[in-house]
Design a protein around this motif. Structure first.
Motif, PDB file in Angstrom:
ATOM      1  N   LEU A  35     -16.589  24.315  35.146  1.00  0.00           N
ATOM      2  CA  LEU A  35     -16.924  25.685  34.741  1.00  0.00           C
ATOM      3  C   LEU A  35     -17.528  26.499  35.895  1.00  0.00           C
ATOM      4  CD1 LEU A  35     -18.360  25.274  31.113  1.00  0.00           C
ATOM      5  CD2 LEU A  35     -16.021  25.748  31.822  1.00  0.00           C
ATOM      6  N   SER A  66     -16.379  31.403  38.481  1.00  0.00           N
ATOM      7  CA  SER A  66     -16.903  30.523  37.441  1.00  0.00           C
ATOM      8  C   SER A  66     -16.244  30.944  36.131  1.00  0.00           C
ATOM      9  CB  SER A  66     -18.419  30.651  37.351  1.00  0.00           C
ATOM     10  OG  SER A  66     -18.758  31.967  36.975  1.00  0.00           O
ATOM     11  N   GLU A  67     -16.277  30.056  35.146  1.00  0.00           N
ATOM     12  CA  GLU A  67     -15.664  30.421  33.872  1.00  0.00           C
ATOM     13  C   GLU A  67     -16.635  30.118  32.738  1.00  0.00           C
ATOM     14  OE1 GLU A  67     -12.052  28.159  34.045  1.00  0.00           O
ATOM     15  OE2 GLU A  67     -13.123  26.270  34.106  1.00  0.00           O
ATOM     16  N   ALA A  68     -16.475  30.850  31.668  1.00  0.00           N
ATOM     17  CA  ALA A  68     -17.255  30.600  30.467  1.00  0.00           C
ATOM     18  C   ALA A  68     -16.287  30.175  29.376  1.00  0.00           C
ATOM     19  CB  ALA A  68     -18.005  31.856  30.061  1.00  0.00           C
ATOM     20  N   SER A  69     -16.827  29.482  28.378  1.00  0.00           N
ATOM     21  CA  SER A  69     -15.990  28.980  27.293  1.00  0.00           C
ATOM     22  C   SER A  69     -16.614  29.408  25.972  1.00  0.00           C
ATOM     23  CB  SER A  69     -15.951  27.452  27.413  1.00  0.00           C
ATOM     24  OG  SER A  69     -15.482  26.886  26.223  1.00  0.00           O
ATOM     25  N   GLN A  70     -15.801  29.896  25.069  1.00  0.00           N
ATOM     26  CA  GLN A  70     -16.359  30.220  23.745  1.00  0.00           C
ATOM     27  C   GLN A  70     -15.279  30.185  22.674  1.00  0.00           C
ATOM     28  OE1 GLN A  70     -17.996  34.173  24.474  1.00  0.00           O
ATOM     29  NE2 GLN A  70     -16.341  35.163  23.388  1.00  0.00           N
ATOM     30  N   LYS A  77     -15.701  34.606  34.945  1.00  0.00           N
ATOM     31  CA  LYS A  77     -17.058  35.188  35.020  1.00  0.00           C
ATOM     32  C   LYS A  77     -17.345  35.688  36.442  1.00  0.00           C
ATOM     33  CE  LYS A  77     -20.346  34.739  32.496  1.00  0.00           C
ATOM     34  NZ  LYS A  77     -21.153  35.364  31.463  1.00  0.00           N
TER      35      LYS A  77
END
Ligand code: HEC
Length: 184
Positions: A60, A96-100, A112
């Motif tokens: 992430l 960067s990455e976010a997860s939801q 992100k």
């Protein structure tokens, strides 16, 4: 008069050759100076063509890799039968990455914050033979988000090439991940 004329012609043509070489160096790419220093394109998100993304679900912090090409590169690549045109610039932005969980599905990953950028500039002519950031048909550069104007790549053979060997057959670029280059 007859002796002076040839000398004048030689000087004039020498001047022309030097002038036209300088012109060529300057016009090769707006992102490359006369010594082969590469600067980071800054308006690619708004103005360039999106090629595709590589998503690393287990990383992430730096797992979203979005790739763009200068306007016109994809069209020329296809028109030339799968060859990147001289001067073509590609940029890979690593974020960067976010997860939801979303209305579209669970654990959706999205981009992100920018971590770094990789830049490649196509060079058909081997222009910068003494510069260790150039070779194998490309100029290679890397910029970190904390200091975005400084190219931290030192030697493309050490910093880049080893990891691009699987893509050697497609001019070092992972072209199979970019639908626009593969569509008819
Ligand atoms: C750890 C291995 C690794 C290193 C080191 C590396 N690359 Fe890559 N690069 C890849 C892989 C694999 C991809 C495509 C998949 C991805 O991004 O996860 C890629 C994609 C790219 C892309 C997008 C175009 C393409 O080739 O598909 C650019 C531009 C790029 N890299 C430039 C560079 C430059 C410049 C350097 C050195 C300063 C470098 N890379 C170092 C492995 C690497």
């Amino acid at each position: 008069m007859y002796r002076i004329l040839p000398i004048f012609l030689i000087i004039a043509s020498l001047g022309f050759v030097m002038f036209s070489n300088a012109e060529e160096g300057d016009s090769f790419s707006p992102y490359v100076d006369s010594e082969g220093n590469i600067s980071r394109p800054t308006d690619f998100r708004e103005k360039w063509a999106y090629l595709g993304s590589w998503v690393h679900p287990e990383d992430l912090k730096s797992g979203m890799h979005n790739v763009y090409a200068e306007p016109g590169v994809a069209q020329k690549y296809k028109a030339n039968g799968g060859k990147f045109p001289d001067g073509a610039v590609l940029i890979k932005e690593v974020l960067s990455e976010a997860s939801q969980d979303m209305t579209t599905g669970k654990g959706v990953l999205y981009s992100k914050d920018t971590v770094l950028w990789f830049v490649m500039v196509k060079d058909e002519k081997g222009r910068f033979k003494d510069n260790p950031k150039w070779g194998d048909g490309w100029g290679w550069a890397q910029f970190l988000a904390e200091n975005p104007s400084v190219d931290v790549a030192v030697d493309y053979k050490k910093n880049c090439l080893g990891c691009h060997i699987p893509a050697k057959g497609t001019d070092w670029i992972y072209t199979y991940g970019y639908p626009v280059l593969n569509s008819k």
